[in-house]
Write a protein that holds these residues in place. Structure first.
Motif, short mmCIF file in Angstrom:
data_model
loop_
_atom_site.label_atom_id
_atom_site.label_comp_id
_atom_site.label_asym_id
_atom_site.label_seq_id
_atom_site.Cartn_x
_atom_site.Cartn_y
_atom_site.Cartn_z
N GLN A 165 1.05 -1.57 0.59
CA GLN A 165 -0.20 -0.37 0.19
C GLN A 165 0.61 1.25 0.27
O GLN A 165 1.80 1.68 0.24
N PRO A 166 0.45 2.40 -0.11
CA PRO A 166 0.86 3.54 -0.45
C PRO A 166 1.43 3.97 0.59
O PRO A 166 0.50 3.54 2.26
N GLU A 209 4.21 2.41 2.31
CA GLU A 209 4.32 1.15 3.07
C GLU A 209 5.90 1.18 2.77
O GLU A 209 6.45 1.73 1.37
N SER A 263 8.41 5.02 1.94
CA SER A 263 7.78 6.31 1.47
C SER A 263 7.00 5.23 0.28
O SER A 263 6.74 6.68 -0.33
N LYS A 278 4.78 5.03 -2.67
CA LYS A 278 3.82 5.59 -3.46
C LYS A 278 3.54 4.80 -4.77
O LYS A 278 3.91 4.38 -5.53
N PRO A 279 2.29 5.39 -5.89
CA PRO A 279 1.71 4.77 -6.78
C PRO A 279 2.48 5.00 -7.92
O PRO A 279 2.15 3.94 -8.38
N THR A 307 5.05 2.01 -8.77
CA THR A 307 4.76 0.95 -9.22
C THR A 307 5.58 0.33 -10.60
O THR A 307 5.75 1.49 -11.08
N VAL A 313 2.36 -0.46 -5.86
CA VAL A 313 1.40 -0.32 -4.89
C VAL A 313 0.33 0.35 -5.24
O VAL A 313 -0.15 1.83 -6.31
N SER A 314 -0.32 0.13 -4.58
CA SER A 314 -1.55 0.28 -4.85
C SER A 314 -2.35 0.34 -3.14
O SER A 314 -1.95 -0.75 -2.77
N SER A 315 -3.59 1.28 -3.38
CA SER A 315 -4.48 0.60 -1.87
C SER A 315 -5.52 0.25 -2.27
O SER A 315 -6.41 -0.31 -1.92
#
Length: 114
Positions: free
Chosen positions: A12-13, A15, A84, A86-87, A90, A112-114
């Motif tokens: 997740q963003p 992480e 930290s 971010k999407p 990816t 990286v995704s929620s």
């Protein structure tokens, strides 16, 4: 000769992930090591590079202060600590060895995704 990346995955963003690239078949300590990534629909781009002994390091502006590249010449391994996330981080991350010959790993997927 092998460069084997590991440590990718889905997070997740915000992480963290730590990528490893284990080298074999060449004199690792005499090669400049780099991490590249290819985001979906984009060209391959440099993320970070580290000199033979680790004394010189360079980062892409987009990852400065979040990513840390390091190497262990005794273990023939280069690392990429990614914090930290971010999407936009990816992509497929590749390890590259630059010396008398250039070698590439097969890549490891980071999502990286929620």
């Amino acid at each position: 000769v092998q460069l084997v990346e590991s440590g990718g995955g889905l997070v997740q963003p915000g992480e963290s992930l730590r990528l490893s690239c284990a080298a074999s078949g060449f004199t690792f300590r005499t090669y400049v090591m780099s991490w590249y990534r290819q985001a979906p629909g984009k060209e391959l781009g440099l993320v970070a590079v580290i000199s033979y002994g680790g004394g010189r390091i360079k980062y892409a502006d987009s990852v400065k202060d979040r990513f840390t590249i390091s190497r262990d010449n005794a273990k023939n391994t280069v690392f990429l600590q990614m914090n930290s996330l971010k999407p936009e981080d990816t992509g497929v991350y590749y390890c590259k060895a630059d010396g008398s010959v250039v070698y590439w790993g097969q890549g490891t997927q980071v999502t990286v995704s929620s």
